[in-house]
Structures are given as structure tokens and as C-alpha cells.
Design an enzyme around this catalytic site. Sequence first.
Site, PDB file in Angstrom:
ATOM      1  N   ASP A 117       0.912  -1.049   0.020  1.00 40.22           N
ATOM      2  CA  ASP A 117       0.100  -0.073   0.073  1.00 40.22           C
ATOM      3  C   ASP A 117       0.776   1.267   0.124  1.00 40.22           C
ATOM      4  O   ASP A 117       2.007   1.450  -0.651  1.00 40.22           O
ATOM      5  CB  ASP A 117      -0.970  -0.244   1.228  1.00 40.22           C
ATOM      6  CG  ASP A 117      -2.081   0.905   1.204  1.00 40.22           C
ATOM      7  OD1 ASP A 117      -3.007   0.742   0.621  1.00 40.22           O
ATOM      8  OD2 ASP A 117      -1.990   2.107   1.810  1.00 40.22           O
ATOM      9  N   HIS A 306      -6.893  -6.515  -1.913  1.00 37.14           N
ATOM     10  CA  HIS A 306      -5.766  -5.558  -1.411  1.00 37.14           C
ATOM     11  C   HIS A 306      -4.990  -6.147  -0.326  1.00 37.14           C
ATOM     12  O   HIS A 306      -3.824  -6.043  -0.309  1.00 37.14           O
ATOM     13  CB  HIS A 306      -6.366  -4.182  -1.153  1.00 37.14           C
ATOM     14  CG  HIS A 306      -5.444  -3.253  -0.661  1.00 37.14           C
ATOM     15  ND1 HIS A 306      -4.537  -2.908  -1.650  1.00 37.14           N
ATOM     16  CD2 HIS A 306      -5.062  -2.647   0.309  1.00 37.14           C
ATOM     17  CE1 HIS A 306      -3.759  -1.906  -1.117  1.00 37.14           C
ATOM     18  NE2 HIS A 306      -4.049  -1.786   0.151  1.00 37.14           N
TER      19      HIS A 306
END
Length: 335
Positions: A117, A306
Site C-alpha cells: 500500500d 488488497h
Amino acid sequence: MAIEPIDPFSDSRVTHETAKVNGYTYHYILGVPQNGQYKATVFLIHGWPDLSIGWRYQIPFLISLGLRVVAPDLMGFGGTVIPPNSIHLYGFKRAADDIAELAKQLGCKQIILGGHDWGGMVVWRTALWHPELISHVFSICTPYAAPQKKYISTEQLVQGPMPQAAYQLQLAGPDVEAALQSEEDMRIFFNMMSGGRGPNGEVGFSPERGVHFEDLKKLKRGPLLDEKTYEFYVQQYSRNGLHGTLNWYRTREANYKDDLNLPTDRIEMPALFIQANYDSILKPSMAVGMDKYFTQLTRADVDAQHFCQVTHPDKINAILKNWLDGVVFGGKSTL
């Protein structure tokens, strides 16, 4: 390849340390093989709204491979200080300099550097700012984005190639941190961020909208966090709130200005990029063409969303092991 994740409150395999880094106090998790011997040091850099414990499945695995592991809380997160000063303190350049300083304090001439991220952006930029320090670099989910010659605002990004980044406009504004402040608010927040749903399938977050305030109180805790880890995140965020963590969404122009001073846009050390094929924000299309910036890039992918290092730890750890065995310690140019 299953391995017991780190207990967020107490785990004999790691210690929780602090260090004064370029004037500010950082918290980091430190893990060393039981015999005290290690063949390299790997730094793991988290994203939002994560913490160093977000690497709870990778830390013990990498220790078992004979690596020393350092996982810091980024500026404004967890046990690391939340400075009230310049927004540049939350930028990639500052994070890169702080990683380099912490590595120096720990006696590292070189490190392996990995991120997820925002942490993925940090490690790519650290590889550009401090190439002498980084022997190898990897990113999970976050593709490499080269420094830009012309400033592109988040608004322009959303109106153009990345409509799924609209949530960043909301997070950069005042509404989210103003609405979520108390411990109970943090419980609601992590019900949302753990993938919780309401009785009729309501969700609390979407890339195109950001936080769905009207549905937050309907959500139950989701599958991304077990009860103990959920309590840890709630505790950490209840202490300092969201302000420092959301500053990372307020640094786009500051990062652009810092990037103008970068000496290169090429990643020269061996690199690994792990794509999450079902990531709704960092989509596979964003990684098309990035190979031209690398001297030696290995690609891998997982059929996951994710937070794949948590939802698919065995697959992520297997990819890391193959790369470490083949490229990092085996000297191969690719796998």
C-alpha cells in the site's frame, strides 16, 4: 508453509522497540532468529490504515528463513510520533530518510526493503533516494510510479485515469477525522476496515465514495481481523485518532516537489512486484509498462484483494521465499 502470526500484544518471537530517528520517536517490531545469527536484515513498511503488525504473518516466516526483521510504524501511525509540523514529514522523502537512519542505527550497511500500500510507494522511493542502502526491494500490490515532470493533483487523477482514487479526496479532507474520534468510533471504523458488512450486505467503504457514514453503525467486524488483533488496532487508533495517518493523503504536492530532486527514475537493484489480481484500487492495469524502469524485475501475482498478505499469507510467503532463495541469495536474475 502455514505459520502462526505474531500476537499483537505479546509474542516471544519479537520485541517492540523505539528509536529517536531524525528527531522523532519511532516504534518498530524487531525479530531476530533464535540463535542470534542472521544472513540479512529486511525492513517491512506498512500502508493505511495498517500498522507494523499488518506484517504479522510475514515477520515470523522471514525470521524462520534466517532473516532479521524490522517493521516500523510509519510517521503518524501506532507507536510512532505524530508531529504537528510540515506535511513533508509524512512524505516519501522523509520516510526514506528515516528508514535509512534507523537502518544505520541498527548497524545495517544494506537492507532488503519491502512494502504494501503506501509502504509500497515508500520502498520504491527509498530505492531511488538511497540506492546504496537497498540491496533488494519488493512491493505487494503497489506498482512503481515514476516521478512526474508535471504536477497532477488527486482531483485530476480521479477525473482521468483513476476514478477509483476518489476516496483519497475524502480522506484528505476534514470529514473523516472529525467524524471518527472516540474509542467507539474506532470500533466502528475497524468494523469497516476489516471488511465487515451490515445485515443487508451494506459496506462501509468503497473506492469511488470513500467512507459510507450512513451505514457504519450497521457493520459487524469483518474477516480481516481476528478479535485480538481487532482490539489491538482499536487500542492503537483510540490513543491518537486518525489525523496523523490521514496526513499521508495530504502530501501529493509535497511528494511531487520532493521528487523533482531525485537523481534518477530507475530502480537499479533487483526488485519483486506482487500483484493482487482483484485489488479494486491498485488495479493490474496500473502496473502495465513499469518494467522499463527496472534493471531486474521479477513479477508474481495472487488471486486476491488488497490485503493479500493477511488473507493469503501462505501464497505471499511462498512467493517471497522463492524470490529470496532464487534472486536474493541464489544470484539468479529472475525466477
